[in-house]
Design a protein around this motif. Structure first.
Motif, short mmCIF file in Angstrom:
data_model
loop_
_atom_site.label_atom_id
_atom_site.label_comp_id
_atom_site.label_asym_id
_atom_site.label_seq_id
_atom_site.Cartn_x
_atom_site.Cartn_y
_atom_site.Cartn_z
N VAL A 1 15.81 -24.77 4.41
CA VAL A 1 15.06 -24.43 5.33
C VAL A 1 14.95 -23.05 5.41
N VAL A 2 13.97 -22.33 5.09
CA VAL A 2 13.84 -20.78 5.39
C VAL A 2 13.11 -20.50 6.67
N PRO B 1 25.21 -23.59 6.37
CA PRO B 1 25.14 -22.49 5.48
C PRO B 1 24.43 -22.95 4.04
N ASP B 2 24.65 -24.51 3.74
CA ASP B 2 24.12 -25.05 2.58
C ASP B 2 22.73 -25.03 2.46
N THR B 3 22.02 -25.12 3.59
CA THR B 3 20.63 -25.57 3.63
C THR B 3 19.80 -24.37 4.29
N THR B 4 20.28 -23.49 4.84
CA THR B 4 19.56 -22.17 5.78
C THR B 4 19.70 -20.85 4.92
N THR B 5 18.29 -20.51 4.89
CA THR B 5 17.90 -19.07 4.59
C THR B 5 17.20 -18.47 5.78
N ILE B 6 17.68 -17.30 5.88
CA ILE B 6 16.93 -16.53 6.88
C ILE B 6 16.26 -15.13 6.33
#
Ligand code: UDP
Ligand code: MG
Length: 326
Positions: A39-40, A62-67
């Motif tokens: 998820v971005v 943290p494995d799937t989340t970009t901000i």
């Protein structure tokens, strides 16, 4: 890091009231899909606690989340472009952060992609917005349909899925003012649409007051059509032709004045002839046309300056090696 099969790109502007519910519904839904996903989130210069909430969520997943954190507010569509530039999934879904687009509907979009479509647009059959928003959207949809080559039922619905090729093409388009669903459509070879649910905004409020909405629609029309400019010149030609015809008639009338002994039709003409009104009409049209040209010229100006479209304060990449807390 293996590439994710799915990236979900979400622009966020002052959504602190919606984000907790979004996280609570989005992640379990994506987990249940059984695909590798990321998820971005792109924080578009929120002035509330949105950025802090996003960071917290990244700690949790943290494995799937970009901000991506913008320095300032550059608008929803630029935020999506920034998300497109950074996401790596084979398929990319965009949606709003306010839960008006139910995350549960993502599966429908992906099912349509499984059938070979490279672009899947959502159509909000039961749209839960104010009557004036629904009415304005309908009018704009109709106008766009007439003025551009872009065929879609619900241009305002941001719940959409795109193939990697399309996302790359959008990211490469160096457009300053754009409208993602329309731009992406121009790169699609096999687009389709599916009906999706729509919910009322339960928390926070719309980030689109009337004027911002008008600006966005100018971006859409000027970005994808020269017809308004062309119509304007056509109107100019028509007016000139009419003026010329009038001139010929008037001269002819004067020439034959002496021979005239029929009924008095000048008085009848005078009923329709009101110079002030006609002049105001023409002035109005001219101002409108001038403004219209300004809309294009302004965008050309922005484009030729080639300033960066946005500046990023920080990117917090997802960390596939980290185990989520849950
Ligand atoms: N948004 C954004 N930047 C803006 C305006 C909106 O990133 O300048 C985001 C907002 O957080 C939401 C989405 O774009 O995720 C749609 O905005 P909103 O729900 O306010 O629009 P509406 O549903 O009223 O059209
Ligand atoms: Mg909304």
């Amino acid at each position: 890091m293996p590439t994710p099969q799915l990236s979900v790109v979400i622009p966020v502007f002052n959504e602190e009231a919606s984000l907790p519910d979004l996280f609570a519904r989005l992640y379990p839904t994506l987990d249940a899909l059984g695909v590798r996903y990321e998820v971005v989130f792109v924080n578009d210069g929120s002035r509330d606690r949105s950025a802090a909430l996003l960071r917290e969520q990244r700690q949790r997943r943290p494995d799937t989340t970009t901000i991506v954190l913008f320095n300032a507010n550059y608008g929803q569509h630029q935020a999506i472009v920034a998300g497109f530039e950074r996401c790596t999934g084979e398929r990319v879904v965009t949606m709003d952060a306010d839960l008006q687009n139910p995350p549960e509907e993502i599966a429908k979009l992906l099912a349509a992609m499984d059938k070979g479509h490279d672009y899947v647009g959502g159509v909000r059959r039961n749209r839960e917005d104010s009557w004036w928003r629904r009415w304005a959207s309908k009018a704009m949809n109709r106008l766009r349909e007439r003025l551009t080559q872009i065929r879609m039922t619900d241009q305002g619905c941001m719940l959409r899925a795109y193939s990697r090729e399309i996302v790359d093409a959008v990211a490469e388009s160096r457009e300053v003012s754009t409208f993602i669903p329309a731009l992406a459509y121009t790169f699609a070879s096999n687009p389709t649409e599916v009906d999706v649910a729509h919910a009322e905004r339960i928390a926070g409020r719309s980030n689109y007051p009337l004027y911002k909405l008008i600006r966005l629609n100018f971006d859409l029309i000027t970005g994808f059509s020269l017809v308004p400019l062309q119509q304007f010149s056509r109107f100019g030609m028509l007016v000139s032709a009419l003026a010329l015809a009038t001139y010929v008639v008037v001269i002819a009338y004067r020439l034959f004045l002496f021979d005239w002994h029929g009924a008095n039709w000048q008085e009848a003409t005078a009923v329709f002839w009101d110079r002030d009104i006609l002049a105001f009409f023409l002035i109005g049209m001219m101002l409108f046309g001038l403004g219209l040209i300004g809309e294009y010229v302004g965008r050309i100006y922005q484009q030729v300056r080639t300033r960066p479209r946005y500046t990023i304060r920080a990117v917090l990449e997802r960390d596939a090696g980290k185990v989520p807390e849950r």
